[in-house]
Design a protein around this motif. Sequence first.
Motif, PDB file in Angstrom:
ATOM      1  N   PRO A  99       1.024  -1.276   0.408  1.00  0.00           N
ATOM      2  CA  PRO A  99      -0.427   0.259   0.276  1.00  0.00           C
ATOM      3  C   PRO A  99       0.932   0.862   0.054  1.00  0.00           C
ATOM      4  CG  PRO A  99      -0.793  -1.565   1.530  1.00  0.00           C
ATOM      5  CD  PRO A  99       0.582  -1.710   1.407  1.00  0.00           C
ATOM      6  N   ILE A 100       1.996   0.828   0.538  1.00  0.00           N
ATOM      7  CA  ILE A 100       2.883   2.950   0.496  1.00  0.00           C
ATOM      8  C   ILE A 100       3.669   2.851  -1.073  1.00  0.00           C
ATOM      9  CG2 ILE A 100       5.224   3.657   1.758  1.00  0.00           C
ATOM     10  CD1 ILE A 100       4.350   1.838   4.250  1.00  0.00           C
ATOM     11  N   GLY A 101       3.648   3.395  -1.968  1.00  0.00           N
ATOM     12  CA  GLY A 101       4.492   3.330  -2.806  1.00  0.00           C
ATOM     13  C   GLY A 101       4.245   2.732  -3.851  1.00  0.00           C
ATOM     14  N   ALA A 102       2.917   1.918  -3.797  1.00  0.00           N
ATOM     15  CA  ALA A 102       2.884   1.384  -5.429  1.00  0.00           C
ATOM     16  C   ALA A 102       1.875   2.070  -6.254  1.00  0.00           C
ATOM     17  CB  ALA A 102       1.263  -0.209  -4.726  1.00  0.00           C
ATOM     18  N   SER A 103       1.320   3.596  -6.054  1.00  0.00           N
ATOM     19  CA  SER A 103       0.959   4.424  -6.710  1.00  0.00           C
ATOM     20  C   SER A 103       1.512   5.176  -7.528  1.00  0.00           C
ATOM     21  CB  SER A 103      -0.602   4.745  -6.668  1.00  0.00           C
ATOM     22  OG  SER A 103      -0.049   5.411  -5.193  1.00  0.00           O
ATOM     23  N   THR A 104       2.809   5.390  -6.639  1.00  0.00           N
ATOM     24  CA  THR A 104       3.613   6.218  -7.121  1.00  0.00           C
ATOM     25  C   THR A 104       5.258   5.518  -8.355  1.00  0.00           C
ATOM     26  OG1 THR A 104       3.729   7.518  -5.338  1.00  0.00           O
ATOM     27  CG2 THR A 104       5.454   8.117  -6.300  1.00  0.00           C
ATOM     28  N   LEU A 105       4.983   4.592  -7.721  1.00  0.00           N
ATOM     29  CA  LEU A 105       6.022   3.982  -8.546  1.00  0.00           C
ATOM     30  C   LEU A 105       5.502   2.824  -9.406  1.00  0.00           C
ATOM     31  CD1 LEU A 105       7.675   2.011  -5.480  1.00  0.00           C
ATOM     32  CD2 LEU A 105       9.077   4.146  -7.080  1.00  0.00           C
ATOM     33  N   PHE A 106       4.582   2.498  -9.347  1.00  0.00           N
ATOM     34  CA  PHE A 106       4.162   1.494 -10.552  1.00  0.00           C
ATOM     35  C   PHE A 106       2.496   1.538 -10.966  1.00  0.00           C
ATOM     36  CE2 PHE A 106       5.387  -1.187  -6.834  1.00  0.00           C
ATOM     37  CZ  PHE A 106       6.745  -1.612  -7.482  1.00  0.00           C
ATOM     38  N   ALA A 107       2.010   2.643 -11.017  1.00  0.00           N
ATOM     39  CA  ALA A 107       0.633   2.730 -12.083  1.00  0.00           C
ATOM     40  C   ALA A 107       0.489   3.685 -13.528  1.00  0.00           C
ATOM     41  CB  ALA A 107       0.053   3.869 -11.094  1.00  0.00           C
ATOM     42  N   PRO A 108       1.937   3.829 -13.641  1.00  0.00           N
ATOM     43  CA  PRO A 108       2.239   5.077 -14.664  1.00  0.00           C
ATOM     44  C   PRO A 108       2.733   3.841 -15.656  1.00  0.00           C
ATOM     45  CG  PRO A 108       3.189   6.143 -13.215  1.00  0.00           C
ATOM     46  CD  PRO A 108       2.653   5.041 -11.940  1.00  0.00           C
ATOM     47  N   HIS A 109       2.440   2.760 -14.823  1.00  0.00           N
ATOM     48  CA  HIS A 109       3.064   1.749 -16.090  1.00  0.00           C
ATOM     49  C   HIS A 109       2.301   0.459 -16.531  1.00  0.00           C
ATOM     50  CE1 HIS A 109       7.491   2.170 -15.465  1.00  0.00           C
ATOM     51  NE2 HIS A 109       7.610   3.096 -14.335  1.00  0.00           N
ATOM     52  N   PHE A 110       1.173   0.533 -15.320  1.00  0.00           N
ATOM     53  CA  PHE A 110      -0.045  -0.052 -15.847  1.00  0.00           C
ATOM     54  C   PHE A 110      -0.814  -0.075 -17.720  1.00  0.00           C
ATOM     55  CE2 PHE A 110       0.623  -1.292 -11.406  1.00  0.00           C
ATOM     56  CZ  PHE A 110      -0.339  -2.336 -11.275  1.00  0.00           C
ATOM     57  N   ALA A 111      -0.575   1.159 -18.050  1.00  0.00           N
ATOM     58  CA  ALA A 111      -1.217   1.513 -19.129  1.00  0.00           C
ATOM     59  C   ALA A 111      -0.266   0.960 -20.066  1.00  0.00           C
ATOM     60  CB  ALA A 111      -1.683   2.962 -19.612  1.00  0.00           C
ATOM     61  N   THR A 112       1.145   1.092 -20.148  1.00  0.00           N
ATOM     62  CA  THR A 112       2.072   0.854 -21.280  1.00  0.00           C
ATOM     63  C   THR A 112       2.240  -0.378 -21.138  1.00  0.00           C
ATOM     64  OG1 THR A 112       3.492   2.620 -20.621  1.00  0.00           O
ATOM     65  CG2 THR A 112       4.450   0.421 -22.164  1.00  0.00           C
ATOM     66  N   LEU A 284       9.107  -6.826 -15.908  1.00  0.00           N
ATOM     67  CA  LEU A 284      10.234  -6.398 -15.357  1.00  0.00           C
ATOM     68  C   LEU A 284      10.838  -5.916 -16.342  1.00  0.00           C
ATOM     69  CD1 LEU A 284      11.134  -9.883 -13.600  1.00  0.00           C
ATOM     70  CD2 LEU A 284      10.249  -7.487 -12.379  1.00  0.00           C
ATOM     71  N   ALA A 285      10.865  -6.528 -17.758  1.00  0.00           N
ATOM     72  CA  ALA A 285      11.717  -5.472 -18.528  1.00  0.00           C
ATOM     73  C   ALA A 285      11.469  -4.303 -18.902  1.00  0.00           C
ATOM     74  CB  ALA A 285      11.707  -6.445 -19.787  1.00  0.00           C
ATOM     75  N   LEU A 286       9.747  -4.099 -18.491  1.00  0.00           N
ATOM     76  CA  LEU A 286       9.368  -2.475 -18.750  1.00  0.00           C
ATOM     77  C   LEU A 286       9.928  -1.631 -17.706  1.00  0.00           C
ATOM     78  CD1 LEU A 286       7.510  -1.075 -19.750  1.00  0.00           C
ATOM     79  CD2 LEU A 286       5.662  -1.383 -18.382  1.00  0.00           C
ATOM     80  N   LEU A 287       9.970  -2.010 -16.857  1.00  0.00           N
ATOM     81  CA  LEU A 287      10.096  -0.981 -15.292  1.00  0.00           C
ATOM     82  C   LEU A 287      11.576  -1.374 -15.369  1.00  0.00           C
ATOM     83  CD1 LEU A 287       7.520  -2.249 -14.236  1.00  0.00           C
ATOM     84  CD2 LEU A 287       8.625  -1.781 -11.653  1.00  0.00           C
ATOM     85  N   ARG A 288      12.963  -2.235 -16.215  1.00  0.00           N
ATOM     86  CA  ARG A 288      13.940  -1.364 -16.496  1.00  0.00           C
ATOM     87  C   ARG A 288      14.241  -0.870 -17.774  1.00  0.00           C
ATOM     88  NH1 ARG A 288      14.146  -7.492 -16.009  1.00  0.00           N
ATOM     89  NH2 ARG A 288      14.746  -8.105 -18.377  1.00  0.00           N
ATOM     90  N   GLY A 289      13.015  -0.251 -18.547  1.00  0.00           N
ATOM     91  CA  GLY A 289      13.290   0.466 -19.183  1.00  0.00           C
ATOM     92  C   GLY A 289      13.666  -0.845 -21.069  1.00  0.00           C
ATOM     93  N   GLU A 290      13.382  -1.895 -20.739  1.00  0.00           N
ATOM     94  CA  GLU A 290      13.607  -2.318 -21.690  1.00  0.00           C
ATOM     95  C   GLU A 290      12.655  -2.455 -23.081  1.00  0.00           C
ATOM     96  OE1 GLU A 290      15.179  -6.078 -21.008  1.00  0.00           O
ATOM     97  OE2 GLU A 290      16.946  -5.351 -19.728  1.00  0.00           O
ATOM     98  N   ALA A 291      12.687  -2.393 -24.195  1.00  0.00           N
ATOM     99  CA  ALA A 291      11.996  -2.620 -25.041  1.00  0.00           C
ATOM    100  C   ALA A 291      11.640  -4.289 -25.091  1.00  0.00           C
ATOM    101  CB  ALA A 291      11.260  -2.541 -26.457  1.00  0.00           C
ATOM    102  N   THR A 292      10.300  -5.020 -25.239  1.00  0.00           N
ATOM    103  CA  THR A 292      10.241  -6.574 -25.724  1.00  0.00           C
ATOM    104  C   THR A 292       9.030  -6.616 -26.620  1.00  0.00           C
ATOM    105  OG1 THR A 292       8.341  -6.639 -23.653  1.00  0.00           O
ATOM    106  CG2 THR A 292      10.768  -7.079 -23.109  1.00  0.00           C
TER     107      THR A 292
END
Length: 292
Positions: A99-112, A284-292
């Motif tokens: 619950p702590i930090g999930a929205s800040t860290l991960f929410a922007p990646h879900f749409a991608t 994991l690759a998305l969060l590392r900034g890698e294209a798959t």
Amino acid sequence: MDLRALRAFTEVIRQGGFSQAAEALHTTQSNVSKTVRQLEEEVGLPLLDRVGHRSHLTVAGEVVHARALKMLADRADLVRELEEMRGLRRGRLRLGLAPIGASTLFAPHFATYRARYPGIEISLVEQGSSRLQEMLREGEIDLGALLMPVPDAFDWQDARRSPVVAVVPQADHLPRDRPVPLAALADHPFILFEAGFALNAMVLDACAKAGISPRIVARSSQPDFIFALVAAGLGIGFLPRLIVEERAPPGVRVVTVTEPDMLWHMVLAWRRDGYLSDAARAWLALLRGEAT
């Protein structure tokens, strides 16, 4: 051994009783009791020491419980691996977030992620770090957002680091222009998170090293409620700076503490000996900034 019996047995332990396990398994308490008795007969030893309405693991029960968790997790891995070997284009990414930090860290990646892999269903659970570790061990989630350090049973990928700061009422007398040692906060009431949150252990360990025994006046599982309690003057809270900078309301301010151990280090972890699905690897690759 029947995996359904092992599932019932582990659920009794996890839920803390037969009636709670029956509810979680969508069956009756008598069915759960019968299944566990049959498992004990098969093993030839009692697995539970029943005292009143409470049940505790026997020595044999501890052995069976540990093995059962591994067997159930292996079964879940097998099902996912076979699905991918059949070339299924649909699947599920099961994430356990704090619950702590999930929205800040991960929410922007879900749409991608959704745009890249529209056939993958994303299943989310929010729990404290202790519960997420259990879910990883039992194969209930593919990836869990944990705070470092993590047990040796897990591999992990770095997500974010942020110092833990004290959040105090705006009018508090603590210095505004310089960091302070944790001992300077000893006379303040503490507002912590609920049990099971790794951030609590971090704060309490730092207090022990500083030689102070904090007076805890409230606990919550929600950062916004902690902010509200601090603003109302009930006490002081502790959160990662990145969360405070994003969500802190008027009426509170940050006090930096000098303790080096109070570092919020979030990682994404998975079972070292488990099967990591393609859906999880893509995340994991998305969060590392890698294209798959």
